[in-house]
Design a protein around this motif. Structure first.
Motif: not given
Length: 455
Positions: A190-195
């Protein structure tokens, strides 16, 4: 293929200035007009006429034609010498030539016991990143054939009781225009991740905007990101340079909130997103058969339009000119972005062949199907790409079988018929001469995977 405006170093005209080229050009134009004027049993819905019936071209245009070389050798020489000649090259020529001459060969990729690859992107000319249904973010090296798993990022609402519940897979992997950031799903989907790229160090987790799975994302520029979810909401995020410029010995990441969260009206589950740069708008596809248009500058919904088909609208792509392609159960729908009117319904040619992935490579539309095939539609010719080896057939790439976990359903139903995987994702490298395809079994209850590299 290429176009080079030649400037003579010695003399008045370059070597390509041959007057017979003008006569050949006039003959080709005359043959084209005769073909267009030929009466057909079925009249066209739209007819365009030339500005003038005269065969003669202005002197300035004739001079421009004679001073222009279409020889690729001249293009390469001009580039090597860093000359002042004006040059251009057709970006999709390489992929089109390889496809029509049936030069692509598949190298199957072994993924072990992973379950269904949903999304992919080329990180560089050596690496491909992809996300799976079993919530793994993987990087595949096409040279060493090595697979590396990137750790998923946890949000603050994660706890041992909810992590397993939230696992539904990584459905989107998106890289920003400057190729400095990669956005995908977090451990809680339900969440986003940024790399950060190219190191894949964690930057931040975007949390609490969605209450259901994030199905897709799109970058508006290098900082702003939009996500769409099954909860019918769309969220706008901002990732500033200050979040990832400060390097530490131990990789750390921040927890951020969306700057705006809005309901996508008249939608049921936002399934796919794309950013139309030419018209500064966001297009969202929902599973109830609507396409929704948002203003990218104000992040406000402008309009929604019901599509001709409401069955299995699962993928959306946009061409640089602004043309939309929507994958449906039995065809690919092409929409004019200015009116959202259907330009053409491109039949899938095979019964029961649902469109699972779509992308544009110049004027060629590539579609991945639920029957393990890739098909290529030539937008200029208005038909599927013909083979230059055998003109009686179109170009089709058929995938290998991949792997299916042999459970009871597979043994009872699938093993007795010819199994083929669905191609949920495909992506070209920057040269257009290599193609990564991946997916897995079409039935939701089956576990398995497929991946292949065509080159």
């Amino acid at each position: 293929m290429s176009k080079t405006r030649m400037i003579p170093i010695y003399g008045k005209t370059p070597a390509c200035s041959i007057t017979s080229r003008l006569e050949e050009r006039r003959n080709r134009a005359k043959a084209t007009r005769l073909e267009q004027n030929r009466r057909t049993d079925k009249p066209e819905d739209f007819i365009a006429y030339e500005d003038s019936d005269s065969d003669e071209e202005p002197v300035a245009m004739q001079k421009e034609i004679l001073n222009t070389s279409y020889n690729f050798v001249d293009y390469v020489k001009s580039r090597e010498m860093c000359s002042k000649n004006t040059t251009s090259v057709v970006s999709d020529y390489g992929s089109r030539h390889i496809l029509t001459h049936e030069m692509f060969r598949e190298t199957p990729i072994t993924l072990g016991n992973m379950n269904k690859v949903f999304c992919s992107q080329w990180l560089s000319d050596r690496q491909v990143v992809f996300g799976t249904k079993c919530n793994k973010l993987m990087v595949y090296n096409v040279v060493t054939h090595k697979l590396d798993q990137i750790p998923s990022l946890m949000s603050r609402r994660d706890n041992p009781g909810t992590i397993e519940q939230a696992h539904c897979g990584i459905h989107s992997v998106q890289i920003n225009p400057s190729r400095t950031l990669l956005a995908t799903g977090a451990r809680n989907t339900c969440d986003i991740a940024v790399y950060r790229l190219p190191t894949l160090d964690p930057v931040c987790v975007g949390e609490n905007a969605h209450k259901d799975w994030v199905f897709d994302m799109c970058w508006l520029d290098d900082e702003f990101l939009v996500s769409g979810s099954r909860d019918t909401k769309m969220a706008l995020w901002r990732i500033t340079p200050g979040m990832f410029e400060n390097k530490t010995d131990v990789p750390m990441y921040q927890h951020i909130s969306a700057i705006s969260v809005k309901d996508c009206r008249n939608s049921q589950r936002v399934r796919a997103l794309t950013f139309n740069k030419s018209y500064e708008e966001i297009a969202a596809l929902s599973l109830n058969g609507y396409i929704h248009i948002w203003n990218a500058e104000t992040f406000k919904q402008k309009l929604s339009r019901k599509l001709p088909s409401s069955q299995e609208n699962v993928c959306l792509a946009v061409q640089e000119s602004g043309l939309y392609a929507i994958g449906c159960r039995s065809y690919t729908l092409l929409l004019d972005c200015r009116t959202l009117q259907a330009v053409k319904k491109v039949s899938s040619r095979y019964s029961g062949c649902g469109i699972r992935s779509a992308s544009f490579q110049g004027d060629v539309l590539t579609v991945g199907t639920g029957l393990g095939m890739l098909m290529f539609y030539d937008l200029k010719a208005g038909k599927y790409l013909d083979s230059s080896i055998n003109s009686s057939r179109t170009v089709v790439l058929k995938s290998s079988k991949g792997y299916v976990f042999p459970d009871d359903e597979y043994v009872d139903n699938i093993q007795n018929v010819k199994y083929v995987p669905a191609i949920y994702t495909h992506c070209y490298d920057t040269s257009g001469t290599r193609l990564f395809t991946a997916g897995g079994p079409l039935p939701a209850t089956l576990t398995g995977n497929y991946a292949g590299l065509w080159q």
